[in-house]
Scaffold this motif. Structure first.
Motif, PDB file in Angstrom:
ATOM      1  N   THR A   1      10.334 163.352 -43.114  1.00 44.58           N
ATOM      2  CA  THR A   1      10.253 162.329 -41.612  1.00 44.58           C
ATOM      3  C   THR A   1      11.868 161.831 -41.733  1.00 44.58           C
ATOM      4  O   THR A   1      12.360 162.094 -42.837  1.00 44.58           O
ATOM      5  CB  THR A   1       9.158 160.777 -41.651  1.00 44.58           C
TER       6      THR A   1
ATOM      7  N   ARG B   1      13.408 158.368 -41.715  1.00 38.64           N
ATOM      8  CA  ARG B   1      13.628 157.152 -41.509  1.00 38.64           C
ATOM      9  C   ARG B   1      13.978 156.578 -42.243  1.00 38.64           C
ATOM     10  O   ARG B   1      14.300 156.226 -43.240  1.00 38.64           O
ATOM     11  CB  ARG B   1      12.222 156.477 -41.185  1.00 38.64           C
TER      12      ARG B   1
ATOM     13  N   THR C   1      15.054 153.770 -42.873  1.00 37.99           N
ATOM     14  CA  THR C   1      15.442 152.281 -42.954  1.00 37.99           C
ATOM     15  C   THR C   1      13.366 152.056 -44.457  1.00 37.99           C
ATOM     16  O   THR C   1      13.626 151.810 -46.098  1.00 37.99           O
ATOM     17  CB  THR C   1      13.739 151.211 -42.078  1.00 37.99           C
TER      18      THR C   1
ATOM     19  N   LEU D   1       7.195 154.173 -41.735  1.00 31.46           N
ATOM     20  CA  LEU D   1       7.552 155.077 -41.155  1.00 31.46           C
ATOM     21  C   LEU D   1       7.161 154.693 -39.261  1.00 31.46           C
ATOM     22  O   LEU D   1       7.767 155.725 -38.727  1.00 31.46           O
ATOM     23  CB  LEU D   1       6.850 156.235 -41.488  1.00 31.46           C
TER      24      LEU D   1
ATOM     25  N   PRO E   1      13.154 152.580 -37.674  1.00 28.72           N
ATOM     26  CA  PRO E   1      13.877 153.486 -37.139  1.00 28.72           C
ATOM     27  C   PRO E   1      14.292 154.103 -38.498  1.00 28.72           C
ATOM     28  O   PRO E   1      14.674 153.333 -39.113  1.00 28.72           O
ATOM     29  CB  PRO E   1      15.537 152.950 -36.175  1.00 28.72           C
TER      30      PRO E   1
END
Lengths: 217, 189
Positions: A20, A22, A24, A213, A217
């Motif tokens: 993934t 992301r 953050t 996730l 963002p």
């Protein structure tokens, strides 16, 4: 935290974060890992190593993504940098807070890994200082005959493997002469317990990861 | 003896080989850093990884050629990675994941030839599977999916060559030495 569950959590996070992108989630877990490490009072050199070690690969990826790729994607560049640091810091929470012995015991008792894998690998890890010395010795011995052994010299590896075969024989004999029988039920001199908060930490870590996730963002 | 059984001695041997190789190519870190530094301004910085990839993956094929059993290549690579976790390498526990990926990749090469041949065909098949699988892994992990096509192709070519030289030619040379010294267990199988 129980070493096996801790390892599982770290591997889980590293794995999921690999697929993934992301920012953050990466940053939150990176900060969490750093906080855990702060509690363990690492030495200055260890911090330096943790920060400088991944710097070059991270920089290289960042430059390639931001400056030389079609999207010039700054966000993705930052994701990659934070991901690499997350790997390293999260990994360090395992390797710097437990000893190989504890991890091996825990993997045997908590994760029910066959004892031969736990202790076989452990015995090899414990030989590390001798291994380093042996590699230097092989190189020095060759130098005395005017031969320089490079990274790509088969002889270097050949000699190292001969030593490994010898040592593995001796170690296996030594372990067996102490009463170790493969696949036999064992009693534990140092029982490793799994507390309720180990499970809480593991599940809450995984749940927080999913939330971060999906929602951020 | 059960063909797919790994005894305590085998486990120790595989872990030892992995760790010894780790110690030897610790020097590879220097090459890696130098190459990365040199190539970063050209936009090929990531290729530093591909340059040295063959080095990191050597323990697997070598274990496969030494023990000649299903699973030995995977174990050789994975146990080595597990040992290197505590070596002080920069990747820590993430080593376990890359070790598993590289192990599966190498093992696949031996599976493709049915664990029956241990010659140049095997070398080619392990080279190919290791290159493709580790590249696919980096596609996600190191963001190769975002690279421009020429850079991507360059990385792939560099990795393929590195794999062939280290995991192929060098491993073959080492096995030949081991065979001539009669130290490879069940070499005649």
């Amino acid at each position: 935290m129980n070493p096996s569950l801790q390892l599982l959590l770290v591997l889980w996070i590293s794995f999921e974060v690999s697929f993934t992108s992301r920012l953050t989630a990466n940053l939150v877990f990176l900060i969490l890992a750093i906080i855990v490490l702060l509690f363990h009072h690492l030495r200055f050199r260890q911090w330096l190593w943790l920060i400088c070690g991944p710097f070059l690969p991270a920089l290289a990826l960042f430059v390639t993504i931001v400056a030389y790729s079609p999207g010039h994607d700054l966000h993705f560049g930052l994701v990659l940098v934070s991901r690499i640091y997350l790997y390293v810091m999260a990994g360090a929470t395992v390797t710097f807070t437990t000893t190989p012995l504890k991890l091996a015991q825990s993997l045997e008792q908590t994760a029910h890994l066959p004892a031969k894998f736990a202790y076989g690998t452990l015995s090899a890890v414990n030989l590390l200082p001798k291994i380093k010395q042996e590699v230097t010795q092989i190189k020095a011995a060759a130098l005395m005959r005017g031969v320089t052994l490079h990274l790509w010299s088969p002889t270097l590896y050949f000699k190292a493997i001969l030593v490994a075969i010898n040592w593995s024989d001796q170690l296996a004999q030594a372990i067996e002469s102490h009463g170790f029988v493969e696949g036999h039920p064992r009693t534990a001199a140092h029982p490793i317990t799994v507390h309720w908060y180990d499970w809480v930490l593991l599940t809450s870590g995984i749940i927080i990861l999913q939330v971060l996730l999906i929602a951020f963002p | 003896m059960n063909k797919s059984h790994f005894g305590l001695r085998d486990v120790i041997l595989l872990a030892l080989i992995g760790i010894i190789f780790g110690v030897i190519y610790f020097a590879g870190d220097f090459v890696y850093n130098a190459v990365t530094l040199l190539l970063t301004p050209l936009g090929l910085g990531a290729a530093g990884n591909d340059f040295t990839m063959g080095l990191w993956c050597m323990a697997g094929p070598l274990a496969g050629f030494m023990l000649k059993r299903p699973g030995s290549a995977f174990l050789g690579e994975f146990l080595g990675a597990a040992g290197e976790m505590f070596l002080g390498g920069q990747w820590g526990a993430a080593n376990l994941i890359s070790g598993a990926v590289q192990g599966v990749a190498t093992e696949l090469g031996f599976t493709l030839v049915g664990y029956r041949f241990y010659n140049w065909v095997t070398i080619l098949s392990t080279t190919l599977t290791t290159t493709i699988v580790t590249f696919a892994w980096d596609w996600f992990r190191n963001g190769y999916s975002h690279f421009a096509l020429p850079i991507l192709l360059a990385c792939f070519a560099i990795r393929l060559i590195s794999m062939f030289l280290f995991c192929g030619v060098l491993v073959k040379l080492i096995t030949r030495l081991l065979e001539r010294a009669h130290v490879i267990p069940n070499a005649q199988v």
